[in-house]
Design a protein around this motif. Structure first.
Motif, short mmCIF file in Angstrom:
data_model
loop_
_atom_site.label_atom_id
_atom_site.label_comp_id
_atom_site.label_asym_id
_atom_site.label_seq_id
_atom_site.Cartn_x
_atom_site.Cartn_y
_atom_site.Cartn_z
N ILE A 77 0.87 -1.17 0.00
CA ILE A 77 0.00 0.00 0.00
C ILE A 77 0.90 1.21 0.00
O ILE A 77 1.77 1.35 0.87
N VAL A 78 0.72 2.08 -0.99
CA VAL A 78 1.56 3.26 -1.13
C VAL A 78 0.76 4.51 -0.77
O VAL A 78 -0.29 4.78 -1.35
N ASN A 79 1.28 5.23 0.21
CA ASN A 79 0.77 6.56 0.54
C ASN A 79 1.53 7.53 -0.33
O ASN A 79 2.74 7.70 -0.16
N ALA A 80 0.85 8.15 -1.28
CA ALA A 80 1.49 9.11 -2.19
C ALA A 80 1.12 10.52 -1.72
O ALA A 80 -0.07 10.86 -1.65
N TYR A 81 2.11 11.31 -1.39
CA TYR A 81 1.86 12.67 -0.88
C TYR A 81 1.63 13.60 -2.06
O TYR A 81 2.55 14.17 -2.62
N THR A 82 0.35 13.71 -2.43
CA THR A 82 -0.06 14.40 -3.65
C THR A 82 -0.75 15.73 -3.39
O THR A 82 -1.13 16.42 -4.33
N GLN A 83 -0.92 16.08 -2.13
CA GLN A 83 -1.50 17.38 -1.79
C GLN A 83 -0.94 17.79 -0.43
O GLN A 83 -0.66 16.94 0.41
N TYR A 84 -0.81 19.08 -0.22
CA TYR A 84 -0.25 19.54 1.06
C TYR A 84 -1.30 19.48 2.17
O TYR A 84 -1.09 18.87 3.20
N ASP A 85 -2.44 20.12 1.93
CA ASP A 85 -3.44 20.28 2.96
C ASP A 85 -4.78 19.77 2.45
O ASP A 85 -4.93 19.42 1.28
N TRP A 86 -5.77 19.73 3.30
CA TRP A 86 -7.12 19.32 2.91
C TRP A 86 -8.14 20.41 3.21
O TRP A 86 -9.27 20.33 2.78
N ARG A 87 -7.73 21.43 3.92
CA ARG A 87 -8.67 22.47 4.35
C ARG A 87 -8.85 23.57 3.30
O ARG A 87 -7.98 23.78 2.46
N GLY A 88 -9.99 24.24 3.40
CA GLY A 88 -10.24 25.39 2.53
C GLY A 88 -10.82 24.99 1.19
O GLY A 88 -11.10 23.83 0.92
N LYS A 89 -10.98 26.00 0.35
CA LYS A 89 -11.58 25.78 -0.97
C LYS A 89 -10.50 25.71 -2.05
O LYS A 89 -9.36 26.06 -1.81
N GLY A 90 -10.94 25.30 -3.22
CA GLY A 90 -10.04 25.27 -4.37
C GLY A 90 -9.36 23.92 -4.55
O GLY A 90 -9.57 22.98 -3.79
N VAL A 91 -8.53 23.87 -5.57
CA VAL A 91 -7.82 22.63 -5.92
C VAL A 91 -6.70 22.39 -4.92
O VAL A 91 -5.85 23.25 -4.69
N LYS A 92 -6.71 21.20 -4.34
CA LYS A 92 -5.66 20.79 -3.38
C LYS A 92 -4.62 19.89 -4.05
O LYS A 92 -3.51 19.75 -3.54
N ALA A 93 -5.01 19.26 -5.14
CA ALA A 93 -4.08 18.36 -5.84
C ALA A 93 -2.89 19.15 -6.37
O ALA A 93 -3.04 20.24 -6.92
N ASP A 94 -1.71 18.60 -6.18
CA ASP A 94 -0.48 19.21 -6.68
C ASP A 94 0.02 18.32 -7.82
O ASP A 94 0.49 17.20 -7.59
N TYR A 95 -0.11 18.81 -9.04
CA TYR A 95 0.20 17.99 -10.22
C TYR A 95 1.65 17.55 -10.26
O TYR A 95 1.95 16.41 -10.64
N GLU A 96 2.56 18.40 -9.88
CA GLU A 96 3.97 18.00 -9.87
C GLU A 96 4.24 16.95 -8.80
O GLU A 96 5.06 16.05 -8.98
N ALA A 97 3.54 17.05 -7.67
CA ALA A 97 3.68 16.04 -6.62
C ALA A 97 3.13 14.69 -7.11
O ALA A 97 3.71 13.64 -6.83
N ILE A 98 2.02 14.74 -7.84
CA ILE A 98 1.46 13.50 -8.41
C ILE A 98 2.47 12.88 -9.37
O ILE A 98 2.75 11.68 -9.31
N ARG A 99 3.05 13.69 -10.24
CA ARG A 99 4.05 13.19 -11.19
C ARG A 99 5.22 12.56 -10.45
O ARG A 99 5.66 11.45 -10.76
N SER A 100 5.75 13.26 -9.46
CA SER A 100 6.89 12.76 -8.71
C SER A 100 6.57 11.45 -7.98
O SER A 100 7.36 10.51 -8.01
#
Length: 152
Positions: A77-100
């Motif tokens: 099971i891989v925990n992929a750190y693809t977003q910094y935070d979960w709070r607030g509005k807007g896009v949380k996904a970090d595309y470069e983090a997903i790529r990495s």
């Protein structure tokens, strides 16, 4: 990218995959979405998350993994750190983090049957068209499957 419908965790418990990936924030919560289910079903994955520094922005793009035995077979099971935070509005996904993160999965676990949900496109609000392209590029040549949630 192969696409199937169903429950990623249930499919993993039936040994349909060797490795599952899910997106995490950098605050060691695993409190919503599929992360919550993974935390409940595979506490080892949550322990791997807790072994990282809570709130550390440098985790973005990294991965942490845990291994469990299911029906006599190893499941990673891989925990992929693809977003910094979960709070607030807007896009949380970090595309470069997903790529990495997906690049690291390929470097570390090449040759395994890999599966994942629509990482970054659910609660994190990212654009799946963009994310799926990144995943296809980074996992080129690998057997990998998107599991679109459908109750089983």
């Amino acid at each position: 990218m192969k696409t199937v419908k169903g429950d990623l965790v249930k499919k993993a418990l039936r040994n349909e995959f060797d490795l599952i990936i899910h997106g995490c924030n950098c605050f060691c919560t695993m409190g919503a979405g599929i992360a919550k289910t993974i935390k409940q079903e595979f506490p080892e994955a949550y322990k791997a998350d807790l072994a990282t520094v809570k709130g550390d922005k440098s985790k973005l793009g990294s991965i942490r993994s845990a291994e469990v035995t299911v029906n006599g077979k190893k499941l990673k099971i891989v925990n992929a750190y693809t977003q910094y935070d979960w709070r607030g509005k807007g896009v949380k996904a970090d595309y470069e983090a997903i790529r990495s993160a997906f690049r690291k999965v390929k470097e570390t676990f090449s040759g395994l049957r890999i599966a994942y949900p629509a990482i970054g496109a659910g609660l994190a609000g990212g654009d799946w068209k963009t994310i799926s392209k990144i995943i296809d590029e980074e996992l080129e040549g690998e057997e990998h499957t998107l599991v679109v949630f459908e109750k089983e």
